[in-house]
Design a protein around this motif. Structure first.
Motif, PDB file in Angstrom:
ATOM      1  N   ASP A 198      56.917  75.777  11.580  1.00 41.13           N
ATOM      2  CA  ASP A 198      55.310  75.759  11.752  1.00 41.13           C
ATOM      3  C   ASP A 198      54.578  75.583  13.094  1.00 41.13           C
ATOM      4  O   ASP A 198      54.038  75.995  13.582  1.00 41.13           O
ATOM      5  CB  ASP A 198      54.828  74.976  10.524  1.00 41.13           C
ATOM      6  CG  ASP A 198      53.308  75.133  10.549  1.00 41.13           C
ATOM      7  OD1 ASP A 198      52.650  76.095  10.504  1.00 41.13           O
ATOM      8  OD2 ASP A 198      52.604  73.990  10.804  1.00 41.13           O
ATOM      9  N   ARG A 199      55.388  74.200  13.628  1.00 39.59           N
ATOM     10  CA  ARG A 199      54.865  73.875  15.090  1.00 39.59           C
ATOM     11  C   ARG A 199      55.257  74.782  16.170  1.00 39.59           C
ATOM     12  O   ARG A 199      54.607  75.137  17.145  1.00 39.59           O
ATOM     13  CB  ARG A 199      55.107  72.576  14.930  1.00 39.59           C
ATOM     14  CG  ARG A 199      54.506  71.685  14.217  1.00 39.59           C
ATOM     15  CD  ARG A 199      54.865  70.195  14.125  1.00 39.59           C
ATOM     16  NE  ARG A 199      54.740  69.313  15.278  1.00 39.59           N
ATOM     17  CZ  ARG A 199      54.975  68.405  15.502  1.00 39.59           C
ATOM     18  NH1 ARG A 199      55.665  67.823  14.513  1.00 39.59           N
ATOM     19  NH2 ARG A 199      54.874  67.537  16.492  1.00 39.59           N
ATOM     20  N   GLU A 228      61.205  64.185  15.412  1.00 36.56           N
ATOM     21  CA  GLU A 228      59.759  64.153  16.119  1.00 36.56           C
ATOM     22  C   GLU A 228      59.636  63.977  17.347  1.00 36.56           C
ATOM     23  O   GLU A 228      59.036  64.583  17.965  1.00 36.56           O
ATOM     24  CB  GLU A 228      58.940  63.183  15.224  1.00 36.56           C
ATOM     25  CG  GLU A 228      57.497  63.224  15.542  1.00 36.56           C
ATOM     26  CD  GLU A 228      56.612  64.640  15.282  1.00 36.56           C
ATOM     27  OE1 GLU A 228      55.952  64.985  16.121  1.00 36.56           O
ATOM     28  OE2 GLU A 228      57.132  65.289  14.074  1.00 36.56           O
ATOM     29  N   GLU A 230      53.038  77.999  15.986  1.00 37.62           N
ATOM     30  CA  GLU A 230      51.827  77.695  16.606  1.00 37.62           C
ATOM     31  C   GLU A 230      51.705  77.680  18.063  1.00 37.62           C
ATOM     32  O   GLU A 230      50.823  78.011  18.733  1.00 37.62           O
ATOM     33  CB  GLU A 230      51.360  76.431  15.641  1.00 37.62           C
ATOM     34  CG  GLU A 230      49.913  75.885  16.235  1.00 37.62           C
ATOM     35  CD  GLU A 230      49.450  74.553  15.725  1.00 37.62           C
ATOM     36  OE1 GLU A 230      48.479  74.387  15.602  1.00 37.62           O
ATOM     37  OE2 GLU A 230      50.606  73.632  15.406  1.00 37.62           O
ATOM     38  N   ARG A 231      52.952  77.312  18.632  1.00 36.44           N
ATOM     39  CA  ARG A 231      52.820  77.189  20.164  1.00 36.44           C
ATOM     40  C   ARG A 231      53.346  78.440  20.888  1.00 36.44           C
ATOM     41  O   ARG A 231      53.698  78.397  21.960  1.00 36.44           O
ATOM     42  CB  ARG A 231      53.513  75.914  20.466  1.00 36.44           C
ATOM     43  CG  ARG A 231      53.071  74.698  20.040  1.00 36.44           C
ATOM     44  CD  ARG A 231      51.585  74.460  20.724  1.00 36.44           C
ATOM     45  NE  ARG A 231      51.532  74.111  21.962  1.00 36.44           N
ATOM     46  CZ  ARG A 231      52.049  72.596  22.287  1.00 36.44           C
ATOM     47  NH1 ARG A 231      52.056  71.698  21.323  1.00 36.44           N
ATOM     48  NH2 ARG A 231      52.238  72.105  23.579  1.00 36.44           N
ATOM     49  N   ARG A 254      58.260  66.549  20.261  1.00 39.50           N
ATOM     50  CA  ARG A 254      57.107  66.212  21.009  1.00 39.50           C
ATOM     51  C   ARG A 254      57.291  66.606  22.347  1.00 39.50           C
ATOM     52  O   ARG A 254      56.593  66.948  23.396  1.00 39.50           O
ATOM     53  CB  ARG A 254      56.517  64.893  20.865  1.00 39.50           C
ATOM     54  CG  ARG A 254      55.753  64.648  19.592  1.00 39.50           C
ATOM     55  CD  ARG A 254      54.908  63.474  19.641  1.00 39.50           C
ATOM     56  NE  ARG A 254      55.823  62.285  19.994  1.00 39.50           N
ATOM     57  CZ  ARG A 254      56.299  61.428  19.100  1.00 39.50           C
ATOM     58  NH1 ARG A 254      56.097  61.730  17.857  1.00 39.50           N
ATOM     59  NH2 ARG A 254      56.918  60.442  19.419  1.00 39.50           N
ATOM     60  N   LEU A 270      57.738  70.383  23.238  1.00 36.52           N
ATOM     61  CA  LEU A 270      56.574  71.391  23.354  1.00 36.52           C
ATOM     62  C   LEU A 270      55.782  70.630  24.688  1.00 36.52           C
ATOM     63  O   LEU A 270      54.692  71.317  24.848  1.00 36.52           O
ATOM     64  CB  LEU A 270      55.650  70.807  22.002  1.00 36.52           C
ATOM     65  CG  LEU A 270      56.086  71.161  20.523  1.00 36.52           C
ATOM     66  CD1 LEU A 270      55.396  70.869  19.536  1.00 36.52           C
ATOM     67  CD2 LEU A 270      56.013  72.544  20.561  1.00 36.52           C
ATOM     68  N   GLU A 321      58.551  72.582   8.858  1.00 37.26           N
ATOM     69  CA  GLU A 321      57.579  71.884   9.643  1.00 37.26           C
ATOM     70  C   GLU A 321      58.019  72.162  11.289  1.00 37.26           C
ATOM     71  O   GLU A 321      56.904  72.565  11.816  1.00 37.26           O
ATOM     72  CB  GLU A 321      57.610  70.187   9.493  1.00 37.26           C
ATOM     73  CG  GLU A 321      56.505  69.634  10.458  1.00 37.26           C
ATOM     74  CD  GLU A 321      56.594  67.868  10.475  1.00 37.26           C
ATOM     75  OE1 GLU A 321      55.965  67.226  11.035  1.00 37.26           O
ATOM     76  OE2 GLU A 321      57.486  67.450   9.309  1.00 37.26           O
TER      77      GLU A 321
END
Length: 205
Positions: free
Chosen positions: A77-78, A25, A81-82, A29, A32, A74
């Protein structure tokens, strides 16, 4: 900001940056929050049967029930999305190929945003061909550091191996920055007209 020294816009058009080790995680972060397009992650099956992101094998670093694993679904998906690209290192090779492909399909990735890497012995010719059949325009890569001595001693034999792998469908070759004779191997692959990924780069500078 790791791109403060150089951004992808500053690089020649044929050079791209890859953020290594987006396996948890915190790294996700940070990635991203950057302007790097490609997120490299290591895909394995955990003892519960899930596809998770983890560099070390469960034999080398035993699994703990308290371990918080980032699951592949997960991450995809992220990233989707970006609008980011997923560079998936299939640590378990052929054993997780079909499920990984299904996950990529489920999240609607275009081939231009998918990059697969696996060791030759982990994926094999059949695995490479299945991967290329499913994702014909994706990047399909394998590490070839083992070719370095052959490049120096018998480059024509190194070319035979490269030609065999490209015949399977491999379209990019990975070379360790820290490997013995890495420069000679890189130059030889470029002379062959191959695309090359440099990994294990210690820092951006």
């Amino acid at each position: 900001d790791l791109t403060a020294l150089v951004t992808e816009e500053d690089l020649p058009l044929h050079v791209q940056l890859v953020w290594h080790g987006v396996n948890d995680e915190a790294n996700l972060r940070q990635f991203l929050g950057s302007r790097v397009h490609w997120a490299e992650c290591d895909v394995r099956r955990d003892p519960l049967g899930r596809l998770v992101l983890r560099h070390d094998s469960f034999e080398r670093t035993p699994w703990s029930s308290t371990e918080t694993a980032l699951e592949l679904d997960e991450l995809l998906d992220r990233l989707r999305e970006r609008g980011r690209g997923a560079k998936l290192d299939l640590k378990d090779g052929d054993a997780i190929l079909d499920e990984t492909l299904a996950a990529v399909d489920a999240h609607g990735f275009d081939d231009s945003d998918v990059w697969f890497n696996a060791r030759i012995e982990a994926l094999g010719e059949d695995g490479v061909r299945r991967l290329v059949a499913a994702r014909p325009d994706a990047i399909v890569q394998c590490p070839v550091d083992f070719l370095a001595p052959l490049v120096l001693a018998a480059p024509e034999r190194a070319w035979d191996v490269v030609r065999m792998l490209t015949g399977w469908g491999v379209n990019r070759f990975s070379v360790s920055w820290a490997g013995d004779y890495a420069r000679a191997l890189l130059e030889c692959l470029e002379d062959f007209g191959c695309e090359v990924n440099l990994y294990a780069v210690p820092d951006l500078e």
